[in-house]
Design a protein around this motif. Structure first.
Motif, mmCIF file in Angstrom:
data_model
loop_
_atom_site.group_PDB
_atom_site.id
_atom_site.type_symbol
_atom_site.label_atom_id
_atom_site.label_comp_id
_atom_site.label_asym_id
_atom_site.label_seq_id
_atom_site.Cartn_x
_atom_site.Cartn_y
_atom_site.Cartn_z
ATOM 1 N N ARG A 125 57.583 31.570 99.241
ATOM 2 C CA ARG A 125 57.080 30.853 98.714
ATOM 3 C C ARG A 125 56.051 31.098 98.090
ATOM 4 N NH1 ARG A 125 60.444 27.850 96.852
ATOM 5 N NH2 ARG A 125 59.643 25.462 97.114
ATOM 6 N N GLY A 126 54.477 30.904 97.154
ATOM 7 C CA GLY A 126 53.275 31.043 96.562
ATOM 8 C C GLY A 126 53.737 31.844 95.659
ATOM 9 N N THR A 127 52.357 32.463 95.153
ATOM 10 C CA THR A 127 53.102 33.603 93.883
ATOM 11 C C THR A 127 52.797 34.232 94.392
ATOM 12 O OG1 THR A 127 50.854 32.371 92.781
ATOM 13 C CG2 THR A 127 51.442 34.387 92.171
ATOM 14 N N VAL A 128 54.590 34.778 93.803
ATOM 15 C CA VAL A 128 54.911 36.812 93.905
ATOM 16 C C VAL A 128 54.584 37.920 92.775
ATOM 17 C CG1 VAL A 128 56.894 37.996 94.902
ATOM 18 C CG2 VAL A 128 56.101 35.789 96.037
ATOM 19 N N ILE A 129 54.177 38.539 92.987
ATOM 20 C CA ILE A 129 54.364 39.170 91.508
ATOM 21 C C ILE A 129 55.482 40.455 91.353
ATOM 22 C CG2 ILE A 129 52.635 40.811 89.919
ATOM 23 C CD1 ILE A 129 50.436 38.789 90.354
ATOM 24 N N LEU A 130 56.396 41.077 90.894
ATOM 25 C CA LEU A 130 56.670 42.385 91.083
ATOM 26 C C LEU A 130 56.012 43.401 90.255
ATOM 27 C CD1 LEU A 130 60.677 43.887 91.361
ATOM 28 C CD2 LEU A 130 59.786 43.332 89.156
ATOM 29 N N LEU A 131 56.455 44.404 90.304
ATOM 30 C CA LEU A 131 55.363 45.236 89.245
ATOM 31 C C LEU A 131 56.729 46.373 89.177
ATOM 32 C CD1 LEU A 131 51.551 44.956 90.147
ATOM 33 C CD2 LEU A 131 52.521 44.309 87.912
ATOM 34 N N THR A 132 57.367 47.153 87.843
ATOM 35 C CA THR A 132 57.649 48.175 87.969
ATOM 36 C C THR A 132 56.874 49.079 87.634
ATOM 37 O OG1 THR A 132 58.886 47.544 85.834
ATOM 38 C CG2 THR A 132 59.902 46.200 87.834
ATOM 39 N N PHE A 133 57.193 50.014 88.165
ATOM 40 C CA PHE A 133 56.575 50.801 87.818
ATOM 41 C C PHE A 133 57.605 52.537 87.350
ATOM 42 C CE2 PHE A 133 53.845 49.588 90.498
ATOM 43 C CZ PHE A 133 52.610 49.271 90.089
ATOM 44 N N GLY A 134 57.516 52.531 86.000
ATOM 45 C CA GLY A 134 58.201 53.518 84.960
ATOM 46 C C GLY A 134 57.680 54.155 84.006
ATOM 47 N N THR A 135 58.728 54.711 83.430
ATOM 48 C CA THR A 135 57.687 54.628 82.336
ATOM 49 C C THR A 135 56.133 53.982 81.613
ATOM 50 O OG1 THR A 135 59.972 55.018 81.168
ATOM 51 C CG2 THR A 135 58.473 54.542 79.484
ATOM 52 N N GLY A 136 56.137 52.548 81.709
ATOM 53 C CA GLY A 136 55.656 51.619 81.571
ATOM 54 C C GLY A 136 55.395 51.067 83.335
ATOM 55 N N ILE A 137 54.757 50.058 82.414
ATOM 56 C CA ILE A 137 54.434 48.789 83.892
ATOM 57 C C ILE A 137 55.411 47.578 83.727
ATOM 58 C CG2 ILE A 137 52.560 48.014 85.802
ATOM 59 C CD1 ILE A 137 51.430 50.777 85.345
#
Length: 255
Positions: A125-137
């Motif tokens: 719960r709460g705030t969750v941030i997924l960040l994908t690191f690849g060609t960009g972000i």
């Protein structure tokens, strides 16, 4: 239940049938290189090649590395050809695939949805941030499990630069940065995102998540928990198929 998912990236186009009950690929994925320049026609040809590899004839969910509005229209194209902007991607892909029902969603949003359902964000719960690191972000922001679509946090300004031009995994490769040097850049980026959103959890996705042990322990001073994506680089494929399934259930076709 199986739906086909395709993840379109700046370097590769990969896809496979997805078992939606398990949240995993039903068959080993097929990958082709993203054409350069990555024009709509060129990318559509690559997608067709992936679909044809399996002889798939049902609904298809696709991710796109940019903002997608209305489930169809491309608004940004940072890591593909600029001719994508204002393209009706759903119509383009459906036409190239012989009229198959097609759904298009932002790539990081798709990966985030999959991780929240089947992976590192499950039951969080709460705030969750997924960040994908690849060609960009890429980024996917959730609050109490609800997605805020098309956030594109990779384009936050960091030290006078677009953040993804400093801290993507492509930059690490292109500049031959050590894990320690790159981790310092990622740490500065995470600190900036944390200052803005105060998440409880960061999920680190993209291909580099397979090597999370090499850099996540080096990240210091971040209050939020930091974990690698459990679905790793298959999250986009799974999330694309999930979105296509939702559209099929709601509208019985394209939506």
């Amino acid at each position: 239940m199986q739906i086909f998912g395709v993840d379109i990236g700046g370097s590769g186009i990969k896809g496979a049938p997805v078992d939606l009950d398990k949240g995993d690929l039903a068959l080993e994925r097929c990958k082709v290189l993203t054409p350069h320049p990555a024009t709509p026609d060129g990318v559509a040809d690559g997608v067709k090649q992936v679909i044809d590899h399996f002889g798939w004839t049902g609904p298809v969910g696709l991710t796109f590395p940019g903002v997608v509005t209305g489930g169809a229209t491309i608004r940004t194209a940072a890591n593909v050809d600029k001719s994508w902007i204002d393209t009706d991607a759903r119509a383009l892909f459906s036409d190239r695939l012989g009229g198959l029902p097609v759904t298009v969603v932002n790539d990081a949003d798709a990966a985030g949805v999959a991780e929240m359902q089947f992976g590192a964000g499950r039951d969080r719960r709460g705030t969750v941030i997924l960040l994908t690191f690849g060609t960009g972000i890429g980024s996917a922001v959730f609050h109490d499990g609800q997605l805020v679509p098309n956030t594109e946090l990779g384009h936050l300004e960091l030290g006078g630069h677009d953040a993804e031009t400093r801290a993507s995994s492509k930059v690490k490769e292109d500049q031959d940065l050590t894990w320690e040097h790159w981790a310092r850049r990622v740490q500065k980026y995470l600190a900036h995102v944390e200052m803005l959103f105060s998440p409880e959890l960061f999920i680190i996705g993209g291909g580099v998540s397979r090597k999370a042990d090499k850099f996540v322990p080096l990240l210091e001073g971040i209050k939020a928990e930091i974990v690698p994506a459990q679905l790793q680089n298959n999250a986009g494929i799974v999330g694309a198929a999930m979105r296509a399934s939702q559209i099929q259930q709601v509208g019985g076709g394209q939506g």
